[in-house]
Design a protein around this motif. Structure first.
Motif, PDB file in Angstrom:
ATOM      1  N   LYS A 366       0.853  -1.194   0.000  1.00 57.11           N
ATOM      2  CA  LYS A 366       0.000   0.000   0.000  1.00 57.11           C
ATOM      3  C   LYS A 366       0.885   1.239   0.000  1.00 57.11           C
ATOM      4  O   LYS A 366       1.193   1.818   1.049  1.00 57.11           O
ATOM      5  CB  LYS A 366      -0.908  -0.008   1.240  1.00 57.11           C
ATOM      6  CG  LYS A 366      -1.899  -1.163   1.212  1.00 57.11           C
ATOM      7  CD  LYS A 366      -2.834  -1.141   2.415  1.00 57.11           C
ATOM      8  CE  LYS A 366      -3.844  -2.276   2.286  1.00 57.11           C
ATOM      9  NZ  LYS A 366      -4.763  -2.313   3.449  1.00 57.11           N
ATOM     10  N   PRO A 367       1.309   1.645  -1.206  1.00 57.04           N
ATOM     11  CA  PRO A 367       2.258   2.755  -1.302  1.00 57.04           C
ATOM     12  C   PRO A 367       1.602   4.108  -0.998  1.00 57.04           C
ATOM     13  O   PRO A 367       0.363   4.227  -1.037  1.00 57.04           O
ATOM     14  CB  PRO A 367       2.693   2.698  -2.768  1.00 57.04           C
ATOM     15  CG  PRO A 367       1.561   2.060  -3.479  1.00 57.04           C
ATOM     16  CD  PRO A 367       0.933   1.104  -2.510  1.00 57.04           C
ATOM     17  N   VAL A 368       2.430   5.086  -0.698  1.00 57.21           N
ATOM     18  CA  VAL A 368       1.938   6.450  -0.522  1.00 57.21           C
ATOM     19  C   VAL A 368       1.168   6.849  -1.781  1.00 57.21           C
ATOM     20  O   VAL A 368       1.596   6.568  -2.898  1.00 57.21           O
ATOM     21  CB  VAL A 368       3.114   7.421  -0.275  1.00 57.21           C
ATOM     22  CG1 VAL A 368       2.667   8.873  -0.443  1.00 57.21           C
ATOM     23  CG2 VAL A 368       3.708   7.205   1.109  1.00 57.21           C
ATOM     24  N   GLY A 369       0.032   7.488  -1.597  1.00 56.02           N
ATOM     25  CA  GLY A 369      -0.779   7.913  -2.737  1.00 56.02           C
ATOM     26  C   GLY A 369      -1.931   6.967  -3.034  1.00 56.02           C
ATOM     27  O   GLY A 369      -2.802   7.279  -3.837  1.00 56.02           O
ATOM     28  N   LEU A 370      -1.958   5.787  -2.363  1.00 56.97           N
ATOM     29  CA  LEU A 370      -3.089   4.867  -2.545  1.00 56.97           C
ATOM     30  C   LEU A 370      -4.306   5.412  -1.800  1.00 56.97           C
ATOM     31  O   LEU A 370      -4.233   5.695  -0.600  1.00 56.97           O
ATOM     32  CB  LEU A 370      -2.734   3.475  -2.004  1.00 56.97           C
ATOM     33  CG  LEU A 370      -3.895   2.463  -1.977  1.00 56.97           C
ATOM     34  CD1 LEU A 370      -4.340   2.087  -3.381  1.00 56.97           C
ATOM     35  CD2 LEU A 370      -3.514   1.220  -1.185  1.00 56.97           C
ATOM     36  N   VAL A 371      -5.417   5.572  -2.508  1.00 55.60           N
ATOM     37  CA  VAL A 371      -6.628   6.120  -1.896  1.00 55.60           C
ATOM     38  C   VAL A 371      -7.842   5.342  -2.377  1.00 55.60           C
ATOM     39  O   VAL A 371      -8.004   5.106  -3.578  1.00 55.60           O
ATOM     40  CB  VAL A 371      -6.801   7.619  -2.267  1.00 55.60           C
ATOM     41  CG1 VAL A 371      -8.109   8.170  -1.698  1.00 55.60           C
ATOM     42  CG2 VAL A 371      -5.622   8.443  -1.770  1.00 55.60           C
ATOM     43  N   TRP A 372      -8.667   4.901  -1.431  1.00 53.16           N
ATOM     44  CA  TRP A 372      -9.955   4.292  -1.756  1.00 53.16           C
ATOM     45  C   TRP A 372     -11.054   5.302  -1.467  1.00 53.16           C
ATOM     46  O   TRP A 372     -11.080   5.920  -0.405  1.00 53.16           O
ATOM     47  CB  TRP A 372     -10.189   3.034  -0.911  1.00 53.16           C
ATOM     48  CG  TRP A 372      -9.483   1.808  -1.423  1.00 53.16           C
ATOM     49  CD1 TRP A 372      -8.272   1.330  -1.019  1.00 53.16           C
ATOM     50  CD2 TRP A 372      -9.955   0.906  -2.440  1.00 53.16           C
ATOM     51  NE1 TRP A 372      -7.950   0.195  -1.711  1.00 53.16           N
ATOM     52  CE2 TRP A 372      -8.963  -0.095  -2.600  1.00 53.16           C
ATOM     53  CE3 TRP A 372     -11.111   0.851  -3.229  1.00 53.16           C
ATOM     54  CZ2 TRP A 372      -9.100  -1.145  -3.517  1.00 53.16           C
ATOM     55  CZ3 TRP A 372     -11.249  -0.181  -4.145  1.00 53.16           C
ATOM     56  CH2 TRP A 372     -10.257  -1.168  -4.284  1.00 53.16           C
ATOM     57  N   ILE A 373     -11.980   5.423  -2.429  1.00 49.21           N
ATOM     58  CA  ILE A 373     -13.129   6.309  -2.240  1.00 49.21           C
ATOM     59  C   ILE A 373     -14.384   5.462  -2.266  1.00 49.21           C
ATOM     60  O   ILE A 373     -14.593   4.688  -3.208  1.00 49.21           O
ATOM     61  CB  ILE A 373     -13.160   7.397  -3.329  1.00 49.21           C
ATOM     62  CG1 ILE A 373     -11.886   8.237  -3.199  1.00 49.21           C
ATOM     63  CG2 ILE A 373     -14.409   8.262  -3.215  1.00 49.21           C
ATOM     64  CD1 ILE A 373     -11.735   9.305  -4.230  1.00 49.21           C
ATOM     65  N   GLY A 374     -15.183   5.576  -1.204  1.00 49.60           N
ATOM     66  CA  GLY A 374     -16.377   4.745  -1.086  1.00 49.60           C
ATOM     67  C   GLY A 374     -17.650   5.559  -1.259  1.00 49.60           C
ATOM     68  O   GLY A 374     -17.692   6.749  -0.942  1.00 49.60           O
ATOM     69  N   TYR A 375     -18.671   4.883  -1.755  1.00 52.17           N
ATOM     70  CA  TYR A 375     -19.946   5.537  -2.028  1.00 52.17           C
ATOM     71  C   TYR A 375     -21.073   4.629  -1.554  1.00 52.17           C
ATOM     72  O   TYR A 375     -21.028   3.413  -1.709  1.00 52.17           O
ATOM     73  CB  TYR A 375     -20.084   5.788  -3.535  1.00 52.17           C
ATOM     74  CG  TYR A 375     -21.423   6.357  -3.929  1.00 52.17           C
ATOM     75  CD1 TYR A 375     -21.611   7.728  -3.961  1.00 52.17           C
ATOM     76  CD2 TYR A 375     -22.488   5.519  -4.263  1.00 52.17           C
ATOM     77  CE1 TYR A 375     -22.849   8.257  -4.316  1.00 52.17           C
ATOM     78  CE2 TYR A 375     -23.726   6.043  -4.612  1.00 52.17           C
ATOM     79  CZ  TYR A 375     -23.899   7.410  -4.638  1.00 52.17           C
ATOM     80  OH  TYR A 375     -25.114   7.937  -4.981  1.00 52.17           O
ATOM     81  N   SER A 376     -22.093   5.238  -0.970  1.00 50.17           N
ATOM     82  CA  SER A 376     -23.250   4.449  -0.553  1.00 50.17           C
ATOM     83  C   SER A 376     -24.515   5.280  -0.696  1.00 50.17           C
ATOM     84  O   SER A 376     -24.559   6.441  -0.285  1.00 50.17           O
ATOM     85  CB  SER A 376     -23.072   4.004   0.906  1.00 50.17           C
ATOM     86  OG  SER A 376     -24.258   3.416   1.382  1.00 50.17           O
ATOM     87  N   ASP A 377     -25.551   4.679  -1.319  1.00 48.19           N
ATOM     88  CA  ASP A 377     -26.878   5.303  -1.296  1.00 48.19           C
ATOM     89  C   ASP A 377     -27.902   4.204  -1.098  1.00 48.19           C
ATOM     90  O   ASP A 377     -27.533   3.062  -0.798  1.00 48.19           O
ATOM     91  CB  ASP A 377     -27.133   6.136  -2.560  1.00 48.19           C
ATOM     92  CG  ASP A 377     -27.173   5.302  -3.834  1.00 48.19           C
ATOM     93  OD1 ASP A 377     -27.396   4.073  -3.745  1.00 48.19           O
ATOM     94  OD2 ASP A 377     -26.970   5.875  -4.913  1.00 48.19           O
ATOM     95  N   VAL A 378     -29.176   4.515  -1.263  1.00 50.06           N
ATOM     96  CA  VAL A 378     -30.219   3.530  -0.977  1.00 50.06           C
ATOM     97  C   VAL A 378     -30.121   2.324  -1.920  1.00 50.06           C
ATOM     98  O   VAL A 378     -30.523   1.212  -1.574  1.00 50.06           O
ATOM     99  CB  VAL A 378     -31.615   4.195  -1.012  1.00 50.06           C
ATOM    100  CG1 VAL A 378     -31.967   4.663  -2.430  1.00 50.06           C
ATOM    101  CG2 VAL A 378     -32.691   3.283  -0.461  1.00 50.06           C
ATOM    102  N   HIS A 379     -29.541   2.531  -3.123  1.00 46.39           N
ATOM    103  CA  HIS A 379     -29.467   1.449  -4.104  1.00 46.39           C
ATOM    104  C   HIS A 379     -28.226   0.571  -3.954  1.00 46.39           C
ATOM    105  O   HIS A 379     -28.282  -0.625  -4.192  1.00 46.39           O
ATOM    106  CB  HIS A 379     -29.429   2.016  -5.529  1.00 46.39           C
ATOM    107  CG  HIS A 379     -30.563   2.928  -5.835  1.00 46.39           C
ATOM    108  ND1 HIS A 379     -31.865   2.498  -5.895  1.00 46.39           N
ATOM    109  CD2 HIS A 379     -30.590   4.263  -6.094  1.00 46.39           C
ATOM    110  CE1 HIS A 379     -32.652   3.524  -6.188  1.00 46.39           C
ATOM    111  NE2 HIS A 379     -31.901   4.603  -6.302  1.00 46.39           N
TER     112      HIS A 379
END
Lengths: 422, 422
Positions: A366-379
């Protein structure tokens, strides 16, 4: 006259020692460009009589219009007035009208005219006075023997702007006559400058040759500036914009004064939806950006900044096993953070960011600069992975853009507008 | 050589149409001034081959050092490299080392080198390469026949700064020889520029006449820059600093590269204490600022951004009655938010900000700019009131400074260092 070239001279030692960033020159450049005046160059000089005079002489030789800002104040290092008198071969005389308005000005403030302040009432012969509605030092206007014009404006930005709007713009329009020059800036996110340029170049045959295109990368995406001059410039720029938008689709998020957060905010507001954000590596920057829009409290409920794993578990209900097995910077953690912040705060949308901003904290996996972006809605709930660079500040900025842009795309998709060109 | 004059050339149409404010020139001016190099003038020119070349020629004629920023990117309007080759009477050749590092750069990003990007590997003959640790386009250094030096730097600010710090400063110091000019910047928070200046002027008799003092107000407090040149400059500036610190006490939070968040972070780290923040009107900006420090995860647990009252109640346990009776922008709400975030996240210190950032949302009772800052630790909980101005961005900034500074003072107090001068 039609074609008019201008140059801008900023006077002041404070600019050359880097104490003050010169915003006057870019303001004047933007205003002149808007009027169809080409700014050939812009110069910053010190508070030196001869240097100021020589900048004026050069400017009048090379351009039809020379705008000088600064050096009109009351202190001994304000020498633009003296340089102007030398330029015009005249001398400085006290103007009684300015002197009186100066006395009135200080009377309103309940004070007498401070020693030295009457300096601003001294006017170089051959110069016309441009009244200052916001302060004491007037602007000054001089037309040289070759027809070239030099304009002196105070350095205080709001005074400079007032004189420029009230008196300089109308006079320039008289010299110039109205040529139609239209500019429009399209704003893109989630695409690099080079790829964006290649995409637009691939439809070059659809765009008229007179269209000028500039690519301006920045922390918050790439701006594409279109310029067209001449007849029907407005309609022609509309046509060019339509072609480019048809090619690029939803990569373009807005134009001119739009920001990613203002566009996203408007989409949420229209849909009557709310958002909450769980941030780790961005440390509050996503929410800060979202709430830079006035009225954002209508759709931003808030969020949780979860720097520690305890906070992720207790405030966001992220599973301890998930953290143990996959780590805090992982797809399941990002998804659970988005779901957690949505559930805990009761918003329609949950957004999350977890990553390694750097410069420390990276590993081989997991190198510097690794980013996870998560999303959640009703679906649905999901996460996407990004690999940014090594710079902490840039990684935070890029994560914010990616996060806001992800929500924008998700809203477009749900509205069936993923391919919209408007 | 001793005396060295410099000029700065900023290249780019985007600057001359006023789309981008040039901050590079003032950064370079400040750095050069700090090194004792006099900046004679600063020029902005368009993306035009001949104009760029002529600016370089003029610069090298007039000054020992010419710094050029911009026009080193990969697109066809980036012409500084071509102008430099024409200046040196050489041509551009691809440098295999830069090309390889370019490939590595994109490989790390999981991409191939985009078409056109390899342009940045073309180097004009007669120029030395200054590696770019933050991006792809290297800086370039050339010494002309008259001994005058021209340096080319990319226009992207963080890349320009990296190359300048890493490679240009050491080389300039070699050319210049070390004249003893010492500068030190003391940083103050929680005090206005005028009051600060008056305080220092009241001890004028204790300071040597050769000491130059500049007051630089900014969004994050006031900086006091001290400059002394000549013999024993280092010891003399130490003496001046001591006098000023003795007068101002803990108003001075640090010096030079210190920031409020780095200083506070270090204090928390040393004490082994953790902090959590509950933000309303600042919308994540306090936490964003705190976590701009690398390694801040050791003392920042996280926080809750409570834009809505529900979030204040459910995530921070703020009493519904309190919100009903006093409102969200009130002393008891601020105190409960600080206590709530401390209890919920399990930190040693809880900090809260609740206010009306504006421009909308103000009332006669609670005008725009009203901000309560709350504090809670194991000993006590309390809140202080601020009344800032009308500007949303400034109100957020001022709230952040006030909040971080409040925690700093509280830590000093508990350590019995409220009157410390170190």
């Amino acid at each position: 006259m039609g074609q008019l070239n201008a140059n801008i001279v900023a006077v002041g030692d404070e600019l050359l020692v880097g104490q003050v960033v010169d915003t006057n020159s870019s303001y004047l450049a933007a205003e002149l460009t808007r009027m169809g005046v080409t700014v050939s160059y812009s110069l910053t000089v010190s508070d030196d009589l001869e240097v100021i005079q020589s900048a004026m002489v050069d400017g009048m030789d090379r351009c039809g219009l020379t705008l000088v800002t600064g050096g009109l104040g009351p202190t001994p290092d304000d020498l633009t007035r003296e340089a102007a008198a030398a330029l015009a071969g005249s001398s400085l005389t006290v103007n009684p009208k300015i002197l009186n308005s100066l006395k009135d000005h200080f009377k309103t403030l309940g004070r007498t005219v401070p020693r030295g302040s009457e300096q601003v009432a001294r006017v170089p012969g051959g110069f016309e006075i441009l009244p200052n509605s916001k302060g004491t030092a007037p602007g000054l206007w001089h037309k040289g023997q070759n027809g070239s014009v030099v304009v002196l404006l105070p350095g205080v930005p709001h005074e400079m702007k007032a004189i420029f709007s009230d008196h300089v713009i109308p006079r320039i329009m008289q010299i110039k006559g109205r040529t139609e020059i239209v500019q429009r800036t399209l704003k893109a996110a989630g695409i690099g400058e080079t790829v964006l340029q290649a995409e637009i170049e691939s439809i070059n045959h659809l765009l008229e040759p007179a269209l000028r295109i500039a690519y301006l990368p920045g922390a918050y995406g790439v701006r594409v500036r279109l310029t067209i001059s001449g007849r029907n410039a407005g309609e022609r720029i509309d046509a060019a914009e339509q072609c480019i938008r048809a090619k690029l689709g939803t990569v373009i998020f807005g134009q001119d004064d739009d920001t990613l957060e203002s566009v996203l905010g408007e989409m949420l507001r229209i849909r009557g939806m709310t958002i909450a954000v769980a941030e780790s590596c961005t440390g509050g920057m996503v929410l800060n950006q979202l709430t830079n829009v006035s009225g954002s409290s209508r759709y931003v409920l808030g969020g949780v900044i979860a720097y520690s794993n305890q906070v992720k578990q207790h405030q966001l209900n992220v599973d301890a096993d998930t953290l143990r097995q996959f780590g805090a910077v992982s797809e399941p953690a990002a998804v659970q953070m988005a779901e957690g912040v949505r559930a805990c705060l009761g918003s329609d949308i949950g957004l999350s960011v977890t990553g390694i901003a750097g410069p420390s904290g990276g590993t081989a996996d997991k190198p510097v600069g690794l980013v996870w972006i998560g999303y959640s809605d009703v679906h649905e709930s999901w996460a996407v992975k990004h690999q940014f660079g090594l710079d902490r500040d840039r990684n935070k900025q890029k994560s914010v853009v990616a996060a806001l842009n992800l929500v924008r795309h998700s809203l477009l998709k749900h509205s069936g507008h993923e391919q919209e060109t408007e």
